[in-house]
Design an enzyme around this catalytic site. Structure first.
Site, PDB file in Angstrom:
ATOM      1  N   CYS A 127       1.211  -1.374  -0.382  1.00 24.59           N
ATOM      2  CA  CYS A 127       0.026  -0.207  -0.010  1.00 24.59           C
ATOM      3  C   CYS A 127       0.204   0.835   0.200  1.00 24.59           C
ATOM      4  O   CYS A 127       0.487   2.127  -0.593  1.00 24.59           O
ATOM      5  CB  CYS A 127      -0.573   0.021   1.163  1.00 24.59           C
ATOM      6  N   GLN A 272      -3.566  -4.968 -24.561  1.00 20.83           N
ATOM      7  CA  GLN A 272      -4.047  -6.148 -25.922  1.00 20.83           C
ATOM      8  C   GLN A 272      -4.605  -4.435 -26.936  1.00 20.83           C
ATOM      9  O   GLN A 272      -5.705  -4.490 -27.703  1.00 20.83           O
ATOM     10  CB  GLN A 272      -4.965  -6.512 -25.234  1.00 20.83           C
ATOM     11  N   ARG A 274      -5.120  -1.423 -26.530  1.00 21.22           N
ATOM     12  CA  ARG A 274      -6.306  -0.048 -26.233  1.00 21.22           C
ATOM     13  C   ARG A 274      -6.047   0.563 -25.104  1.00 21.22           C
ATOM     14  O   ARG A 274      -5.275  -0.471 -24.529  1.00 21.22           O
ATOM     15  CB  ARG A 274      -7.805  -1.151 -25.897  1.00 21.22           C
TER      16      ARG A 274
END
Length: 289
Positions: A127, A272, A274
């Site tokens: 975190c 991919q 995009r």
């Protein structure tokens, strides 16, 4: 780009692989994770103080860069000359602390905010530094203004970045268990890459390396991170002057808000063939005449 991997960056384990109903024994490589304590030295000669600043879980390697990047992105320093030096702490008492404790010495003239140090910045690999509740707090830390005249990046360049990053991830190829942060030129040339079990650590290592090489501000770069884009990653990129942040994963709502406020271009789901552009789309258009 540095490619040397310390032997402590990974461990060999005996595992059992299951294929269908068949159980077989095999050797596997896993990413190492160990605590790093960052200590800070500051004050005038003869009146130096030393305090523990942070404890973070990280992949061993590039520890000085990690400490330097952490100091910059958390507002302890703003320039390379404020840092007198970083080294492994020589006076540790336990064997397991050797090369797991670093001490950063600030220049004598650097004014240190005691309330900031007293927070003790305890972090984890998952975190990062927690507790930032508003973008205003980041602006108050003298975050630099990002350039408004570019850089202009071809939309097709963004498509190419994940493959170029993955090809340079030597440790990920061995372990499959690490995050990466990589700096690219506006033309897509890989400038710098670091890996770590923690997303925030990987970025701090990249920024620390750039700081130590006096590349800041990074106004002519694109940053690609291997996971999602959180508020903390946007904040760290903005402190280093990075105008374009692309992430393989999704951004959070606060990350989008912060990037918009900082004037940053933020892209998510870069994979991919995009991706989405959440703000700053003007940098992905043709350069104005």
């Amino acid at each position: 780009m540095e490619t040397f991997l310390p032997p402590t960056s990974y461990d060999y384990l005996t595992v059992h692989k299951v294929t269908g109903a068949e159980l077989t024994e095999a050797s596997d490589v896993v990413a190492a994770e160990e605590p790093l304590e960052i200590r800070l030295g500051f004050g005038a000669a003869g009146q130096r103080e030393h305090r523990t600043l942070a404890i973070t879980m990280r992949t061993p390697g590039h520890d000085m860069e990690l400490a330097a990047g952490f100091l910059l992105t958390e507002g302890i320093i703003q320039r390379r000359e404020q840092l007198a030096g970083i080294r492994y702490c020589p006076d540790v008492t336990k064997e397991e602390e050797r090369e797991n404790v670093v001490r950063a010495e600030l220049a004598e003239h650097v004014d240190v905010s005691m309330p900031r140090l007293e927070r003790h910045f305890y972090t984890s690999s998952s975190c990062g530094v927690c507790g930032k509740t508003s973008i205003d707090a980041v602006h108050a830390a003298a975050c630099p203004v990002l350039p408004t005249n570019g850089p202009y990046v071809s939309p097709t360049v963004i498509h190419e970045l994940p493959a170029r990053q993955r090809a340079a991830q030597a440790l990920f190829e061995q372990t499959g268990g690490l995050h990466a942060a990589a700096l690219f030129s506006p033309e897509g040339e890989l400038l710098l890459l670091r890996e770590d079990v923690g997303r925030h650590n990987a970025l701090d290592k990249v920024i620390g390396a750039a700081l130590l090489q006096e590349w800041l501000p990074l106004h002519r770069t694109i940053l690609l991170v291997s996971g999602r884009a959180s508020f903390e990653l946007v904040q760290k990129a903005a402190v280093a002057g990075i105008p374009v942040l692309a992430a393989v994963g999704a951004p959070s709502s606060l990350a989008v808000q912060a990037a918009r406020d900082f004037g940053m271009t933020l892209c998510g789901f870069v994979r991919q063939g995009r991706y989405n552009v959440y703000c700053g789309e003007w940098r992905l258009q043709a350069r104005p005449e």
